[in-house]
Design a protein around this motif. Sequence first.
Motif, mmCIF file in Angstrom:
data_model
loop_
_atom_site.group_PDB
_atom_site.id
_atom_site.type_symbol
_atom_site.label_atom_id
_atom_site.label_comp_id
_atom_site.label_asym_id
_atom_site.label_seq_id
_atom_site.Cartn_x
_atom_site.Cartn_y
_atom_site.Cartn_z
ATOM 1 N N ARG A 284 0.843 -1.189 0.000
ATOM 2 C CA ARG A 284 0.000 0.000 0.000
ATOM 3 C C ARG A 284 0.884 1.246 0.000
ATOM 4 N NH1 ARG A 284 -2.687 -3.530 -1.077
ATOM 5 N NH2 ARG A 284 -4.702 -4.199 -0.291
ATOM 6 N N CYS A 285 2.128 1.079 -0.453
ATOM 7 C CA CYS A 285 3.058 2.206 -0.484
ATOM 8 C C CYS A 285 2.550 3.252 -1.464
ATOM 9 C CB CYS A 285 4.448 1.745 -0.918
ATOM 10 S SG CYS A 285 5.253 0.719 0.305
ATOM 11 N N VAL A 286 2.884 4.505 -1.187
ATOM 12 C CA VAL A 286 2.435 5.563 -2.090
ATOM 13 C C VAL A 286 3.576 6.092 -2.963
ATOM 14 C CG1 VAL A 286 0.467 6.266 -0.713
ATOM 15 C CG2 VAL A 286 2.692 7.279 -0.254
ATOM 16 N N ARG A 325 -0.863 9.079 9.958
ATOM 17 C CA ARG A 325 -0.557 8.205 8.825
ATOM 18 C C ARG A 325 -1.094 8.821 7.534
ATOM 19 N NH1 ARG A 325 -3.164 3.710 10.472
ATOM 20 N NH2 ARG A 325 -4.802 3.590 8.897
ATOM 21 N N ARG A 329 1.200 10.045 4.391
ATOM 22 C CA ARG A 329 1.028 9.412 3.077
ATOM 23 C C ARG A 329 0.669 10.447 2.014
ATOM 24 N NH1 ARG A 329 -0.023 4.012 2.434
ATOM 25 N NH2 ARG A 329 -2.105 4.279 1.571
ATOM 26 N N ARG A 333 3.045 10.872 -1.133
ATOM 27 C CA ARG A 333 2.472 10.575 -2.446
ATOM 28 C C ARG A 333 2.888 11.632 -3.469
ATOM 29 N NH1 ARG A 333 -2.680 9.680 -1.081
ATOM 30 N NH2 ARG A 333 -2.521 7.411 -1.070
ATOM 31 N N ASP A 548 7.653 5.231 4.175
ATOM 32 C CA ASP A 548 6.523 4.864 3.304
ATOM 33 C C ASP A 548 6.156 3.391 3.495
ATOM 34 O OD1 ASP A 548 4.567 5.076 1.365
ATOM 35 O OD2 ASP A 548 5.948 4.678 -0.295
ATOM 36 N N ALA A 551 4.330 3.074 6.820
ATOM 37 C CA ALA A 551 2.983 3.654 6.758
ATOM 38 C C ALA A 551 2.081 2.776 5.886
ATOM 39 C CB ALA A 551 3.051 5.074 6.201
ATOM 40 N N GLY A 552 2.659 2.231 4.807
ATOM 41 C CA GLY A 552 1.884 1.360 3.919
ATOM 42 C C GLY A 552 1.472 0.079 4.632
ATOM 43 N N GLU A 555 -1.249 0.848 7.018
ATOM 44 C CA GLU A 555 -2.491 1.032 6.272
ATOM 45 C C GLU A 555 -3.096 -0.338 5.918
ATOM 46 O OE1 GLU A 555 -3.690 3.981 5.559
ATOM 47 O OE2 GLU A 555 -5.365 3.400 4.257
#
Length: 860
Positions: A284-286, A325, A329, A333, A548, A551-552, A555
């Motif tokens: 779910r990385c941005v 978060r 993100r 992004r 990232d 955080a991903g 998420e």
Amino acid sequence: MMTQYLALKAEAGDCLLFYRMGDFFELFFEDAKLAAQVLDIALTSRGEHLGVPIPMCGVPVHSAEGYLARLIKAGCRVAIAEQVETPEEAKKRGGSKALVARDIVRFVTAGTLTEEALLEPRRANVLAAVCEVRGTCAIAACDISTGRMELEECPPERLGAALARLGASELVAPEGWDDAPAEAFPRPSRDFASEAGEARLKAVHGVATLDGFGQFSRALLAAAGGLIAYLDHAGRGKLPLLLPPVIVGASAHLAMDEATRASLEILVSSQGGRKGSLVEAVDRCVTGAGARQLAEDLAAPLTDRAAIEERLALVAWLHGDALLRGDLRAVLRAAPDVGRALGRIVAGRGSPRDLGQLRDGLSEARRIHDHLLHRADRPALLDRLLPSLSGHGALVDHLTRALVPSPPTERGQGGYIAEGYDAALDELRRISGDARRAIAALEAKYRDQTGIAALKVRHNGVLGYFIEVPAGRADALMMPDSGFTHRQTMAGAVRFNALALHEEASRIAEAGGHALAAEEAHFEEMIALAIAARQSIAATAAALARIDVAAGLAERAAEGGWCPPQVVDEPCLAITGGRHPVVEAALAAKGERFVANDCTLLPDDRLWLVGGPNMGGKSTFLRQNALIVLLAQAGSFVPAEAARVGLVDRLFSRVGASDNLARGRSTFMVEMVETAAILAQASERSFVILDEVGRGTSTYDGLALAWAVVEAVHGVNRCRCLFATHYHELARLADSCEALSLHHVRAREWKGDLVLLHEVAEGPADRSYGLAVAKLAGVPAPVVARAKAVLERLEKGRAETGGLAAGLGDLPLFAAAAEARADLVDTLRERLKGLDVDALSPREALDLLYDLKREAGAEG
Ligand code: ADP
């Protein structure tokens, strides 16, 4: 020309030679045939060589990248021969017939790409060099698009697993090395001399000693030397970005061989793409850099508990604060790929746009830094990353002042330096702006003067500025005293020059030339600043990627209700409500529910035999537990309600042969080679999943092998193991193996139909439900009915002989049980012997079966 071409081609060796001719790269001879086929472009011919026409094809220079990408994908390597002087220079040098000098400026290969268009944003592009020095193998690997370099040493038998972890897109090895991996490209063995390697490493990093980077063995130095020598060759003396090498300890990562990676579908699914893989289900990385880091983490989970917990703590922190978060993100992004922009800059292929990306990326990093600085409860990993996010103030400031907001990729036209940065440049621009306006004014003036309303002042690359009038009106301008000089007559128009126009045009050209030179000088200066700061910029890029990833993962965990795993040292695996992330997602897409299952492997119950019908969920159960281990050690939350994961040193996953596609060797052979590897390598700290091992051969062989493998895994390797099988006979192993227990995936027959519950329960499977599965799969009813009849007879046979595993009664452990049943079947046997089976109708057979059963019951 052919002489020049052939000399360059000889230098290019087995690379395709892209030979620059004006606006095209041309290919000749065999190169042309191959490229035309791969690229699906027209094959033509040009002139003759030794009396035969020369095959030729070409691609336009401006769109060459796309063609290059396709050739590289198809496994080709390309040498680019550019014109290294202008036609004017050539004429000055050798007269009007002189050929423009050309030289190979670069080799483009899968592992040495930096172009944005040729790289996949979410995948690292790894080049690796391997060699062997006195019985030890060494690998040097780098991703030149970001400069990361890694060195690893391993015994020869571990080389395959180490390379599998790296997933290099290009591999080089010394020529003449007999045990070189098959896919390796041979390079001169002198490139792999350890002294030369040491010298090269020192030169790259400008240090007198390597001590600051760690301890380097001969083998590591040799591999590093081979890698740098190859980069030097590919870049024709221009080295790409290389950061100080990191030495990877062989035990730092959870070891997984190629077969395990393939079977767990970590980075690519069995279909060959990212779709359906673990990474796709988790990612779910941005940012592209985050996605690359995640892929790397999943390919190389850790074995150090403290390091794993550090990653988990950061994920948990971000999991617990959805607002933070979300903010992070959103900022990430929008941030450009700093690492790859830097890679292009250091490789000498940077553009104004890349500088703009550095500016934007580094200032976003600063914003994140400031945002996080105020948080008192930062986890340790974040604390360590934080300093890397700031400290580029002077550079960012410089780039911000110097560059326009969105700088172009091409710098040939200039226009990327911002107004107000350089007064002299602004003045030059003003001059050419004035001249342009003057030219526009001239057009109106000339119209007035000549009375030709259709008169136009135009510009092209050949003539520069000129005046154009329709052919019918040209006579007046042709007069000697008209003030216009004739330049060119076209079909419907005639073109002229005029003194004033010429003067203004010269002003534009002169000012433009100076302005370009000024911009160029500023560009070079900024490039030099970026290169000087390359290590700290790379550190910023790495820190952003790490944040990232965390955080991903947070998420993903929030989205799927994943839990933080508890990582412990004891060899256990206790999972409550575990799920398979890929299968669960696939089912969810169809609106179906995934049935969660528990798994509890402990030192005294470390081997589970899992039986049950095909399609019952055995493979899914096995794999989900392996994936939970992998995710936990990569520092991720896991798809379960609770998970206690005892650290695993090596993970093995094997699938019985008939599930595998043929890979050249006989599939059964492959299965056995892989099984041999497990028996040789699995330790008490390993986790092994074996799915239907032994089914690639005849029933007897298969059962025998499965039996022996389970015994060995249980008694010798003593690792945690899940073993799925459809051989009921293996259930008897529970009697002799004290740490083995029986489990099955549940199924029920309901109104004649099979219902697969996908639920793992204790105890052996009661039956195989093969026919029910066949019915479920749509095998026609008469065939299923016939199979039923055949089965009944087979089972009768089994009852008579004691079944497939009857012989196992001879194994000491089962002798007693077998004796007890010996006399029971005697009278039945007599009746059965007398039967003419083929003469029975299914109905008669069924009646007979009831009859026999009654008899057996009476006897029992
Ligand atoms: P087996 O190895 O026993 O033949 P698989 O593990 O390949 O069975 O599972 C077959 C199919 O059953 C899967 O493709 C999936 O759609 C479904 N399935 C498996 N496990 C579960 C589960 N726990 N919950 C729901 N469906 C499942």
